[in-house]
Enzyme design. Structure first.
Site, PDB file in Angstrom:
ATOM      1  N   ARG A  59       0.828  -1.205   0.000  1.00  0.00           N
ATOM      2  CA  ARG A  59       0.000   0.000   0.000  1.00  0.00           C
ATOM      3  C   ARG A  59       0.864   1.257   0.000  1.00  0.00           C
ATOM      4  NH1 ARG A  59      -2.252  -0.273   4.643  1.00  0.00           N
ATOM      5  NH2 ARG A  59      -1.501   1.629   5.642  1.00  0.00           N
ATOM      6  N   TYR A 112     -17.237  18.909 -11.441  1.00  0.00           N
ATOM      7  CA  TYR A 112     -17.739  17.543 -11.429  1.00  0.00           C
ATOM      8  C   TYR A 112     -18.636  17.338 -10.208  1.00  0.00           C
ATOM      9  CZ  TYR A 112     -17.640  12.417 -11.120  1.00  0.00           C
ATOM     10  OH  TYR A 112     -17.988  11.109 -11.023  1.00  0.00           O
ATOM     11  N   ASP A 184      -8.160  20.429 -11.329  1.00  0.00           N
ATOM     12  CA  ASP A 184      -8.572  19.197 -11.989  1.00  0.00           C
ATOM     13  C   ASP A 184      -8.451  19.427 -13.495  1.00  0.00           C
ATOM     14  OD1 ASP A 184      -9.899  17.081 -13.219  1.00  0.00           O
ATOM     15  OD2 ASP A 184     -11.481  16.979 -11.719  1.00  0.00           O
ATOM     16  N   LYS A 209     -10.164   8.286 -17.368  1.00  0.00           N
ATOM     17  CA  LYS A 209     -10.652   8.903 -18.590  1.00  0.00           C
ATOM     18  C   LYS A 209      -9.595   8.818 -19.704  1.00  0.00           C
ATOM     19  CE  LYS A 209     -14.342   9.936 -16.160  1.00  0.00           C
ATOM     20  NZ  LYS A 209     -13.962   9.700 -14.766  1.00  0.00           N
TER      21      LYS A 209
END
Length: 395
Positions: A59, A112, A184, A209
Site C-alpha cells: 500500500r 464535477y 482538476d 478517462k
C-alpha cells in the site's frame, strides 16, 4: 534514458520505464507482492525510519505503480506524482493534504458533481467549508476568500459545460492570499494543458478517462512538488487507503503511450464536429473551447496546447424532450457516462453525472435540462457526424 530534453510524445512512450535489469524485458514487470523481505532487523528499522530506501508494504509503494507515476510526472513537468485508486480518491487526497478543520475552500460552480458533493456534504463533517462561485469572475473569487481560505480549487475546462478558467490569474490571486491552487485537468489531459507551468500547486486527473483511453481501468493521479505530493501520498494512500493496484497501473501506463495520438485525433474531430453543430439550426448552442464563440476562447488559446480537447457540450433546440430524443437515437456513438474513451460517448448530465446536484445549483452552473455532453472518440469524423445528423430532431 538520457537526460536530454524529450518532447511530450516521446515522454508518453518512454518516461518512467527502463528495461528490466534481470530479464531485459521492455515492458515493466507487474509486481503483485503485498510485502517485501528485509535483509535484517537493522535493515527493517532503517527503512521504517526513512533512513534507507525500501518497499516495505504494497500500500505504501509498488514498483509497477511508481513506473506509471514517473511517466505522468514527466508529462506534467512535475517533481513527483502519486497514483490513487480513482479520480475521486485523487480529489479527496489532494484536498485532505492541504486543508484542516476550520479552513475554507473556494470552488467553481461548474465542477464535477461528485467533487461538488464531497465539498458540499462530506468536508463540512470534518470542519472544512466550501464557497462555490463563478470562477470566470476573479472579483467573485477574491470576494469569496477569507482569512480561513486554504484552497482555491479549479476545474478547467469544466465538467460538463467546458467553462475555462484563467489559471495564471487564479494562481496569482490564490498565492497572494496565502492559498494553494488545486486544478482538476481531466478534460484537457496533460497533452493539452499543464497547470503547474501556469502556477498551480497541484494538478489532478481522473486517470480513468483519457489517460487510460480504453474504458477498462479506474484510477487517479495528483502531481506537483515533491513535498506536496508526499503529503498527498501520506494521507490519500497510506492513511485513507486509496492505493492503486499494480495491474491497474500497468494498464494505465499502456494507455499513456498512445495519449498524444488519441488526443490529436479526437481533438481535431471535436473541432470539426463543434463547427458543424454550431451551424446547425437544430442545435440551440454549442460550447467548445476551440470555437471563437466560446466565452473563454481567448483563455483557452493562451493556456491550452496542441488543440482544445475531445469534449463538446451542446444543447438541442427544443429542450429536454428534444435532447432525450437525440440521445436515444445515436447508433455509432455510445450512450454512456465517462469520457476520454477511444469510443465516442454521449451523456445527458442533468439526469446522470450532475444528478446529485440540487437543481438550482445545477442550473446556476449552466447545466440546463437539455444540455448534452459529448466525448469525441477516434472513429472516423464523418461517421460521427452522420450519426449526429440522423439523431438530431428535425423539429
Amino acid at each position: 534514458m538520457t537526460d536530454r530534453t524529450l518532447r511530450p510524445g516521446t515522454l508518453a512512450v518512454h518516461a518512467g520505464e527502463e528495461p528490466d535489469p534481470t530479464t531485459g524485458a521492455l515492458e515493466p514487470p507487474i509486481v503483485l507482492a503485498s510485502a517485501y523481505a528485509f535483509a535484517s532487523a537493522d535493515d527493517a528499522a532503517a527503512q521504517f525510519r526513512g533512513e534507507q530506501d525500501g518497499w516495505i508494504y504494497g500500500r505504501w509503494r509498488n514498483p509497477t505503480v511508481e513506473s506509471f507515476e514517473r511517466k505522468i510526472a514527466a508529462l506534467e513537468g512535475a517533481e513527483a506524482t502519486v497514483a490513487l485508486a480513482s479520480g475521486m480518491a485523487a480529489v479527496n487526497g489532494a484536498i485532505a493534504s492541504c486543508a484542516r478543520a476550520g479552513e475554507h475552500v473556494v470552488a467553481p460552480r461548474s465542477v464535477y458533481a461528485e467533487a461538488a458533493r464531497l465539498m458540499r456534504e462530506v468536508l463540512p463533517r470534518f470542519g472544512v467549508e466550501t464557497t462555490f462561485v463563478d470562477q470566470t469572475d476573479l472579483a467573485a473569487v477574491e470576494a469569496a476568500m477569507t482569512e480561513r481560505t486554504r484552497i482555491v480549487y479549479a476545474e478547467t475546462p469544466a465538467n460538463p459545460n467546458l467553462v475555462c478558467t484563467d489559471l495564471a490569474a487564479l494562481a496569482e490571486l490564490a498565492h497572494a492570499r496565502g492559498a494553494v491552487l488545486i486544478v482538476d485537468g481531466t478534460f484537457a489531459t496533460p497533452w493539452h494543458q499543464r497547470p503547474l507551468a501556469l502556477g498551480a500547486d497541484l494538478v489532478l486527473h481522473s486517470a480513468t478517462k483519457a489517460i487510460c483511453g480504453h474504458g477498462d481501468a479506474i484510477g487517479g493521479v495528483v502531481s506537483g512538488s515533491r513535498d506536496r505530493v508526499t503529503e498527498v501520498r501520506r494521507i490519500g494512500v497510506r492513511a485513507m487507503g486509496g492505493a492503486m493496484a499494480p495491474n491497474t497501473a500497468a494498464m494505465l501506463a499502456r494507455g499513456v503511450r498512445t495519449l498524444g495520438l488519441r488526443m490529436d485525433r479526437a481533438s481535431a474531430s471535436a473541432m470539426e464536429l463543434a463547427r458543424r453543430l454550431e451551424e446547425d439550426r437544430r442545435v440551440a448552442r454549442v460550447w467548445y473551447p476551440g470555437l471563437p464563440s466560446h466565452p473563454q476562447h481567448a483563455i483557452a488559446r493562451a493556456q491550452m496546447t496542441r488543440g482544445f480537447g475531445a469534449m463538446i457540450a451542446f444543447e438541442v433546440a427544443g429542450g429536454l424532450e428534444a435532447g432525450k430524443r437525440c440521445h436515444d437515437a445515436v447508433e455509432v456513438i455510445a450512450r454512456a457516462v465517462s469520457l476520454g474513451d477511444v469510443r465516442s460517448l454521449l451523456t445527458h448530465p442533468a439526469t446522470t453525472t450532475q444528478a446529485s446536484m440540487p437543481r438550482e445549483a445545477r442550473i446556476a452552473a449552466g447545466v440546463t435540462d437539455g444540455l448534452m455532453r459529448f466525448s469525441v472518440g477516434i472513429e472516423d469524423v464523418e461517421d460521427l457526424w452522420e450519426d449526429l445528423d440522423r439523431a438530431l430532431p428535425s423539429s
